[in-house]
Design an enzyme around this catalytic site. Structure first.
Site, PDB file in Angstrom:
ATOM      1  N   ASP A 145       0.195  -0.960  -0.051  1.00 60.21           N
ATOM      2  CA  ASP A 145      -0.196   0.163   0.003  1.00 60.21           C
ATOM      3  C   ASP A 145       0.930   1.031   0.458  1.00 60.21           C
ATOM      4  O   ASP A 145       2.023   1.148   0.178  1.00 60.21           O
ATOM      5  CB  ASP A 145      -1.511  -0.631   1.293  1.00 60.21           C
ATOM      6  CG  ASP A 145      -2.624   0.511   0.763  1.00 60.21           C
ATOM      7  OD1 ASP A 145      -2.258   1.748   0.079  1.00 60.21           O
ATOM      8  OD2 ASP A 145      -3.158   0.393   2.083  1.00 60.21           O
TER       9      ASP A 145
ATOM     10  N   ASP B 164     -10.650   2.457  -3.440  1.00 63.20           N
ATOM     11  CA  ASP B 164     -11.189   1.912  -1.492  1.00 63.20           C
ATOM     12  C   ASP B 164     -13.202   1.778  -1.799  1.00 63.20           C
ATOM     13  O   ASP B 164     -13.581   1.740  -0.728  1.00 63.20           O
ATOM     14  CB  ASP B 164     -10.748   2.537  -0.419  1.00 63.20           C
ATOM     15  CG  ASP B 164     -10.027   2.286   0.457  1.00 63.20           C
ATOM     16  OD1 ASP B 164      -9.349   1.525   0.022  1.00 63.20           O
ATOM     17  OD2 ASP B 164      -9.122   2.972   0.272  1.00 63.20           O
TER      18      ASP B 164
HETATM   19  C1  GLA Z   1      -5.881   2.049   2.458  1.00 64.94           C
HETATM   20  C2  GLA Z   1      -5.711   0.863   1.415  1.00 64.94           C
HETATM   21  C3  GLA Z   1      -6.948  -0.228   2.182  1.00 64.94           C
HETATM   22  C4  GLA Z   1      -6.329  -0.623   3.058  1.00 64.94           C
HETATM   23  C5  GLA Z   1      -6.313   0.337   4.452  1.00 64.94           C
HETATM   24  C6  GLA Z   1      -5.406   0.420   5.480  1.00 64.94           C
HETATM   25  O1  GLA Z   1      -6.943   2.555   2.293  1.00 64.94           O
HETATM   26  O2  GLA Z   1      -6.745   1.241   0.258  1.00 64.94           O
HETATM   27  O3  GLA Z   1      -7.493  -1.575   1.572  1.00 64.94           O
HETATM   28  O4  GLA Z   1      -5.630  -1.241   3.054  1.00 64.94           O
HETATM   29  O5  GLA Z   1      -5.347   1.184   3.422  1.00 64.94           O
HETATM   30  O6  GLA Z   1      -4.661   1.529   6.248  1.00 64.94           O
END
Ligand code: GLA
Length: 718
Positions: A467, A537
């Site tokens: 990420d 997300d």
């Molecule tokens: C980001 C990712 C999510 C999740 C969060 C965790 O927003 O896109 O899928 O993994 O971080 O903090």
């Protein structure tokens, strides 16, 4: 595939369906043609047009330069600005020679498309004699793929340093015409929505200055005939194999020709080039399609799947996963994870992914990034036994990292407060309460390699979600001298790519999925290291249709992570049927992101059926030819897309309807890419139709009483 005719000084690059012609004229490399494939001989038609320039030699603004620079009377946008020791950026690049080489070289320190004995590369040297700048252009043409790869290298052959202030690795003069342009616009949770508008006369640019390709503008632009649609019309498109800031622009020449360019964003880039040094640009991917947007996308998809994505997972079936993020956020322990995992195993999942919150003391998002040590409170037994328990359930074990970041509240930051990008005397702007590490520094790269590798070695981990949850501010490295400060962003990317190359090659069996606050870094640069990306997300099924539809303009479905989540949805509060959430998620790499232990018996049965369906269709969905049928941004109530298996025997049509309306008008969905004379049976029925009928009469949209309804139709050739 590549030829040069000395008498006319014309280069001809031939793909499967396109031709690209250039000509050296008075030493200047000019663009002649990019479009439908032509026999060599026909190019003579274009020569008189360029000859016309002979009488206008002073009017350099009419010359369709392959690499426009500041020289003589050229006033349109430039592809290169290189400041010499005298402080000016006049650059008269003249043809020196060329080489036609088999295959394709790797680009130094950058991701790029690769060849498998199916490519030929043309290198053309252009030189400015006064400043001793050598520019080597590289063009690669493939057999079996309709993408032209283009990059350039700048070498300082003089004795004084140079400053590169602007590098656009691709520049093409399009024919004069009335065009639309299409790009993918967005923000967090609203990534890559299709935006189509008339191409303005004048200048237009799409930018990222974020130090990432970003949520806002994907590094992709299509310029197309006004009447082009999904199935017909000429489309010229570009993207590149790079994940940092960029500029994609269209300028208009004095002759009303659109000039399309793609390269580094000059607002946040500059490069100091010492005598003897070279600078390598990223690589642009150019696609021409005479079969509309689907033709463009199919060319990108096949190429990205086979010549950008690499390694064990390139062609392997991607595992059906369950991820605990929306199920638990930070509030989990081993027992809770295993509870979800057990239900996942029962419904047929293959991989359990432990998301954010397993390390340091990370119970919220305000700490611990950088401290990649397991939180004993949540996981007292550590990672290895957790992996063993998951494996005993028949599940692989996956884990989340955000390695490029540091929380101010972390052991790492306390030990190395200068490791983040920052400017002395100014605020260190936080986003999600975190700072971004200076990946351009070797010691930072080595720390990350060591930290990630030691976790991966500590347990049987076969999947990583990588990420990156914020963009760059005060994007300067404190270790670079003033004249190199604007190199910080690009040095970050080079450092990131070194780290990714090192880690992914040490763990070739691990499936890496990239992520950036959802889909904030969905680009070919990341796909070179990680064959899939978390699309957004936003897991709301209705919103996802638009996001996945837009993403599919460039990126194959096998690159998109797509998960079924709970309702009311966490991003929109919307309630959609469970089957529709599954039917949308099967348009990408299918998974669940909800607490499966709380699923009703009825939904558990539906989840099992969906997993079974994905397993049956996985090869078609991941390797098949994808076509968009109904665009949700243009139709007020429907969306549809379709997959045809590689052997053309199976067809899967996904259809989504938004609302039930009273007294609804009959609607149809017209299939595409079928063999007109072949006959296809609708699975589960005795109904058999010709390909022609399915394409021209179409399927009628069934009646329903439910909002957010969806259908998956499966056909098999008989
Ligand atoms: C980001 C990712 C999510 C999740 C969060 C965790 O927003 O896109 O899928 O993994 O971080 O903090």
């Amino acid at each position: 595939m590549i030829s040069f005719t000395p008498s006319t000084q014309v280069f001809h690059l031939q793909g499967e369906t396109y031709s690209y012609f250039m000509q050296v004229r008075n030493g200047i490399l000019t663009h002649l043609y990019w479009g439908d494939k032509l026999p060599d001989a026909d190019i003579s038609l274009l020569i008189p047009e360029t000859k016309a320039y002979a009488s206008f030699d002073s009017d350099y603004n009419r010359l369709p330069y392959e690499v426009p620079t500041q020289e003589k009377g050229y006033f349109s946008q430039r592809a290169l600005n290189i400041l010499n020791a005298q402080g000016d950026d006049v650059l008269s690049l003249r043809y020196q020679g060329h080489r036609i080489l088999p295959g394709k070289k790797a680009l130094p320190a950058l991701p790029a498309a690769y060849a498998e004995n199916d490519a030929e590369t043309l290198e053309i040297d252009l030189r400015d004699d006064l400043t001793h700048v050598l520019v080597t252009l590289s063009y690669t043409v493939y057999q079996g793929f309709d993408v032209l790869c283009r990059s350039l290298q700048i070498k300082n052959e003089g004795t004084a340093p140079l400053r590169i202030a602007n590098v656009q690795e691709a520049c093409v003069f399009l024919p004069k015409g009335e065009y639309d342009m299409l790009h993918l616009k967005g923000s967090h949770c609203r990534e890559r929505h299709v935006l189509r508008s008339a191409l303005p006369r004048g200048s237009f640019s799409l930018d990222s200055r974020r130090g990432a390709s970003g949520h806002e503008n994907n590094p992709f632009l299509a310029v197309m005939e006004r009447n082009a649609d999904e199935h017909k019309g000429q489309v010229y498109a570009m993207t590149h194999v790079y994940s940092g800031s960029f500029r994609l622009s269209v300028d208009t020449s004095i002759d009303d020709r659109p000039i399309m360019m793609l390269g580094m964003n000059p607002d946040v880039f500059s490069w100091h080039l010492e005598a003897g040094e070279s600078f390598q640009s990223p690589e642009a991917l150019l696609v021409y399609s005479a079969q509309g947007l689907n033709g463009m996308s199919q060319r990108f998809h096949k190429f990205i799947r086979k010549r950008i994505c690499r390694g064990t997972w390139r062609d392997a079936p991607r595992p059906i996963l369950v991820n605990n993020w929306e199920a638990t956020y930070f509030g989990f322990n081993e027992e809770k994870l295993l509870e979800i995992a057990r239900r996942g195993a029962e419904i047929g999942c293959e991989l359990f992914v432990m998301d954010d919150g397993w390390f340091g003391k990370r119970d919220t998002d305000n700490c611990s990034l950088g401290d990649w040590v397991v939180d004993q409170k949540k996981l007292p037994n550590g990672l290895k036994p957790l992996g063993e328990k998951l494996n005993a359930l028949g599940l692989q074990f996956g884990i989340w990292f955000e390695p490029e970041m540091v929380s101010p509240d972390s052991e790492l930051y306390r030990a190395h407060p200068d490791w983040c990008l920052h400017v002395d005397g100014r605020d260190r702007t936080q986003a999600r309460q975190q700072l971004i590490l200076d990946m351009g520094r070797r010691e930072v790269q080595d720390y990350i390699i060591q930290a990630v590798c030691s976790v991966l070695e500590s347990a049987n981990i076969t999947y990583v979600k990588w990420d990156m949850n914020r963009n760059m501010t005060e994007a300067f490295s404190c270790v670079l001298p003033a004249h190199r400060k604007l190199e910080s962003q690009h040095r970050y990317m080079l450092g990131l790519y070194r780290v990714l190359e090192e880690i992914t090659s040490r763990f070739p069996h691990v499936l890496f999925e990239s992520c950036s606050g959802g889909g904030g870094r969905f680009d070919c640069g990341m796909l070179y290291y990680m064959p899939q990306t978390w699309t957004s997300d936003d897991t709301d099924a209705y919103e996802r249709i638009g996001i996945q539809y837009g993403t599919s303009m460039v990126y194959p479905c096998s690159a998109m992570g797509a998960h079924v989540s709970v309702v009311p949805n966490h991003q929109t509060n919307r309630i959609t049927p469970f089957e529709t959430r599954c039917n949308v998620a099967l348009g990408g790499n299918f998974g669940f992101e909800l607490d499966l232990s709380k699923l009703s018996d009825e939904d558990t049965q539906k989840a099992k059926a969906a997993v079974q369906l994905v397993k049956e269709l996985r090869t078609v969905l991941q390797q098949g030819t994808f076509s968009r049928l109904i665009d949700p941004s243009r139709h007020d109530n429907l969306a549809s897309w379709q997959f045809v298996s590689e052997d053309e025997d199976q067809v899967v049509v996904c259809l989504y309807q938004r609302r039930v309306k009273p007294n609804m008008q009959p609607e149809r969905v017209y299939l595409a890419n079928l063999q007109p004379h072949a006959r296809y049976r609708l699975e589960g029925t005795e109904e058999v139709y010709s390909g022609a009928a399915l394409m021209h009469i179409g399927l009628s949209v069934p009646h329903t009483w439910r909002d957010y309804e969806s259908w998956v139709f499966r056909f098999r050739k008989v």
